[in-house]
Design a protein around this motif. Structure first.
Motif, PDB file in Angstrom:
ATOM      1  N   ILE A   1      30.699  -6.072 108.382  1.00 17.87           N
ATOM      2  CA  ILE A   1      29.382  -5.636 107.915  1.00 17.87           C
ATOM      3  C   ILE A   1      28.859  -4.535 108.829  1.00 17.87           C
ATOM      4  CG2 ILE A   1      26.986  -6.334 107.524  1.00 17.87           C
ATOM      5  CD1 ILE A   1      28.028  -9.174 106.976  1.00 17.87           C
ATOM      6  N   TRP A   2      28.431  -3.440 108.231  1.00 16.30           N
ATOM      7  CA  TRP A   2      27.882  -2.321 108.985  1.00 16.30           C
ATOM      8  C   TRP A   2      26.369  -2.226 108.862  1.00 16.30           C
ATOM      9  CZ3 TRP A   2      30.783   2.459 110.713  1.00 16.30           C
ATOM     10  CH2 TRP A   2      32.129   2.159 110.974  1.00 16.30           C
ATOM     11  N   SER A   3      25.825  -2.646 107.729  1.00 17.70           N
ATOM     12  CA  SER A   3      24.377  -2.609 107.569  1.00 17.70           C
ATOM     13  C   SER A   3      23.949  -3.588 106.492  1.00 17.70           C
ATOM     14  CB  SER A   3      23.889  -1.198 107.213  1.00 17.70           C
ATOM     15  OG  SER A   3      24.347  -0.812 105.932  1.00 17.70           O
TER      16      SER A   3
ATOM     17  N   VAL B   1      32.221  10.039 104.947  1.00 16.67           N
ATOM     18  CA  VAL B   1      32.887   9.626 106.184  1.00 16.67           C
ATOM     19  C   VAL B   1      31.916   9.277 107.306  1.00 16.67           C
ATOM     20  CG1 VAL B   1      35.003  10.874 105.683  1.00 16.67           C
ATOM     21  CG2 VAL B   1      33.137  12.061 106.833  1.00 16.67           C
ATOM     22  N   ASP B   2      30.601   9.275 107.027  1.00 14.81           N
ATOM     23  CA  ASP B   2      29.584   8.960 108.032  1.00 14.81           C
ATOM     24  C   ASP B   2      28.912   7.636 107.675  1.00 14.81           C
ATOM     25  OD1 ASP B   2      30.097  11.482 109.159  1.00 14.81           O
ATOM     26  OD2 ASP B   2      28.627  12.423 107.849  1.00 14.81           O
ATOM     27  N   LEU B   3      29.502   6.548 108.085  1.00 11.34           N
ATOM     28  CA  LEU B   3      28.998   5.229 107.734  1.00 11.34           C
ATOM     29  C   LEU B   3      27.991   4.752 108.766  1.00 11.34           C
ATOM     30  CD1 LEU B   3      31.751   5.499 106.232  1.00 11.34           C
ATOM     31  CD2 LEU B   3      32.016   3.049 106.517  1.00 11.34           C
ATOM     32  N   PRO B   4      27.027   3.878 108.382  1.00  5.43           N
ATOM     33  CA  PRO B   4      26.725   3.380 107.045  1.00  5.43           C
ATOM     34  C   PRO B   4      25.425   3.982 106.508  1.00  5.43           C
ATOM     35  CG  PRO B   4      25.776   1.864 108.611  1.00  5.43           C
ATOM     36  CD  PRO B   4      26.287   3.065 109.400  1.00  5.43           C
ATOM     37  N   TRP B   5      25.189   5.240 106.795  1.00  2.23           N
ATOM     38  CA  TRP B   5      23.961   5.885 106.355  1.00  2.23           C
ATOM     39  C   TRP B   5      23.937   5.973 104.821  1.00  2.23           C
ATOM     40  CZ3 TRP B   5      21.837   5.148 110.670  1.00  2.23           C
ATOM     41  CH2 TRP B   5      22.519   5.386 111.874  1.00  2.23           C
ATOM     42  N   GLU B   6      22.731   6.151 104.275  1.00  2.00           N
ATOM     43  CA  GLU B   6      22.580   6.143 102.822  1.00  2.00           C
ATOM     44  C   GLU B   6      23.463   7.189 102.156  1.00  2.00           C
ATOM     45  OE1 GLU B   6      20.370   4.066 100.527  1.00  2.00           O
ATOM     46  OE2 GLU B   6      21.167   3.025 102.275  1.00  2.00           O
ATOM     47  N   GLY B   7      23.699   8.307 102.827  1.00  2.00           N
ATOM     48  CA  GLY B   7      24.586   9.331 102.281  1.00  2.00           C
ATOM     49  C   GLY B   7      26.022   8.875 102.160  1.00  2.00           C
TER      50      GLY B   7
ATOM     51  N   PHE C   1      29.693  -2.830 103.820  1.00  2.00           N
ATOM     52  CA  PHE C   1      30.867  -3.067 104.655  1.00  2.00           C
ATOM     53  C   PHE C   1      31.558  -1.736 104.954  1.00  2.00           C
ATOM     54  CE2 PHE C   1      29.976  -7.097 102.782  1.00  2.00           C
ATOM     55  CZ  PHE C   1      30.424  -8.052 103.681  1.00  2.00           C
ATOM     56  N   GLY C   2      32.403  -1.750 105.985  1.00  2.00           N
ATOM     57  CA  GLY C   2      33.156  -0.560 106.328  1.00  2.00           C
ATOM     58  C   GLY C   2      34.644  -0.774 106.125  1.00  2.00           C
ATOM     59  N   PRO C   3      35.455   0.244 106.427  1.00  2.00           N
ATOM     60  CA  PRO C   3      36.903   0.158 106.199  1.00  2.00           C
ATOM     61  C   PRO C   3      37.629  -0.791 107.142  1.00  2.00           C
ATOM     62  CG  PRO C   3      36.331   2.229 107.252  1.00  2.00           C
ATOM     63  CD  PRO C   3      35.043   1.587 106.883  1.00  2.00           C
TER      64      PRO C   3
END
Length: 465
Positions: free
Chosen positions: A376-378, A291-297, A370-372
């Motif tokens: 584009i997020w990253s 739930v923590d976008l857009p980090w690698e995790g 991409f995000g929900p």
């Protein structure tokens, strides 16, 4: 008798983190998954999409989910969703190439007639249409009243065949929740035995249910070992056991040397229990979670490939791979690359030569996240990553920084040092990160993204084409 093309067994867990498995540094023993990895290739730089539906859509189509209108998990009452019938899934492709196809477990790519697995290339399926969260619906006293008033049916487990009727098998509820993994694996192994006996190459997609709330450990794993303290570890132990059952079935059927097995997860973990009703989960050294976008995790999880005698054993690689790449890679391994559509953008790369040990590179160097919201997020190029938008948690706002934030993932996997905030001699990194963004924007000018629920039937041919 086999015709030389590999059987493909694709096993997908639900919301399991990069650092959960012991071969990735996890503290819960996963001996069967570790052994699977030791006999093949273990990817350390494999990425999925932001949620369950987007990742599954990407696997099935080889396309960024935003292109198919499947970039977010559909919410009840939001209307028609999922893959439109025009999409040509990997099941369609392999079926047309002469493969038997099947799916067992979670679907989550459309819950209406015309958008179910047997409408999308699978000869048969057994499982649930959406997600395991529906197990908890009937536990609320109010649900019964709402259902009667609005004509809602309790969630079900379904089975069906291509061209046939979809039949409800049993209710999907908290009573069946602890046993879902056992049931899904049982159906998958029964199929593998049948398919092996038939001799026709087959593709089976096994959508496991763990680790998705509401959770409940199987009685055989619920505090049955002194080495496991909590429910998260017990459920990981069951996942490991079920993967082992599938591997054992392939070997006992005598088809191991002609069967490609892939094991992965559709999303990452949510450490601290933010989204799980059980505490646990690890994304290793990477920042963020499901739930923590857009980090690698948010995107990086495990991927393991085994094919005895064909895929090199004991390989651990940081070569990039994404969930979009299975489509083109499976098509190539099945000798069916000519069936990959050319009337739409395909975002996957063909990594088959890498899997076969014939190349040192997968062919993937860039990836857009991409995000929900479908934006584009990253953008990532090798180990350089530019972040254009971010969010701290499932309840947090979306933040757009004044300048893109840039990270060196090789030396800073936790994405703690924004290079642009500390030094100004890395402008070239913006250029390499912006290139795939420009390519994507050029592609959607020619092939606009399909809207969620749209009854899309194809792009108009250009004059003279």
């Amino acid at each position: 008798m086999s015709d030389g093309r590999p059987n493909i067994v694709f096993v997908l867990s639900d919301n399991v983190g990069w650092g959960d498995y012991s071969c990735y540094g996890g503290s819960t023993a996963t001996p069967r998954i570790d052994k699977l990895a030791s006999k093949g290739i273990r990817f350390t730089n494999y990425s999925v999409e932001a949620q369950c539906t987007p990742t599954r859509s990407a696997i099935l189509t080889g396309r960024q989910s935003v292109r198919s209108g499947t970039y977010t998990v559909p919410l009840p009452g939001a209307g028609k969703s999922g893959l439109c019938p025009w999409e040509y899934t990997i099941a369609n492709l392999l079926s047309d190439a002469g493969y038997a196809t099947s799916l067992f477990g979670k679907w989550h790519c459309g819950d209406t007639e015309g958008r179910l697995p047997t409408d999308q290339g699978f000869d048969e399926w057994w499982g649930y249409r959406n997600s395991a969260d529906e197990c908890g619906w009937t536990s609320y006293a109010m649900f019964d009243a709402i259902a009667k008033a609005r004509g809602l049916q309790p969630p079900q487990i379904w089975e069906g065949t291509k061209g046939g009727k979809q039949t409800a098998v049993r209710e999907l509820n908290l009573e069946v929740r602890p046993f879902l993994e056992e049931l899904i694996t049982g159906k998958a192994t029964d199929y593998i035995k049948r398919a092996a006996a038939a001799g026709k190459p087959f593709f089976t997609y096994v959508g496991l249910s763990h680790i998705h709330p509401p959770e409940a450990p199987h009685p055989d794993f619920d505090q049955t070992s002194p080495d496991r303290l909590g429910a998260y570890a017990d459920i990981l132990a069951e996942i490991d056991y079920r993967v082992g059952q599938i591997v054992d079935c392939v070997e006992e059927a005598g088809i191991a040397n002609n069967t490609l097995i892939v094991y992965s997860s559709d999303n990452t973990a949510t450490p601290g229990g933010q989204l799980h009703d059980i505490q646990g989960g690890s994304n290793g050294p990477f920042r963020g979670s499901f739930v923590d976008l857009p980090w690698e995790g948010s995107y990086r999880t495990a991927a393991i490939v085994r094919w005895p005698g064909t895929v090199p054993a004991g390989v651990v690689t940081d070569e990039m791979l994404s969930c979009h790449d299975w489509y083109t890679t499976f098509a190539a391994l099945a000798g069916a690359s000519d069936r990959v559509p050319d009337d739409r953008p395909i975002d996957g790369v063909d990594a088959s030569k890498f899997l076969l040990g014939k190349s040192d590179a997968t062919g993937r160097e860039t990836l857009l996240h991409f995000g929900p919201d479908g934006e584009i997020w990253s953008s990532k190029w090798r180990n350089v990553k530019a972040v254009f938008r971010w969010s701290s948690n499932i309840e947090g706002p979306i933040v757009t920084p004044q300048f893109p934030m840039v990270y060196d993932l090789r030396s800073d996997p936790g994405e703690s040092v924004n290079l642009f905030a500390s030094k100004l001699d890395m402008g070239w990194m913006f250029g390499v990160a912006a290139a795939p963004v420009a390519e994507y924007e050029k592609s959607i000018a020619k092939y606009p993204n399909i809207k969620t629920g749209e009854e899309f039937t194809g792009y108009k041919a250009e004059p003279g084409s």
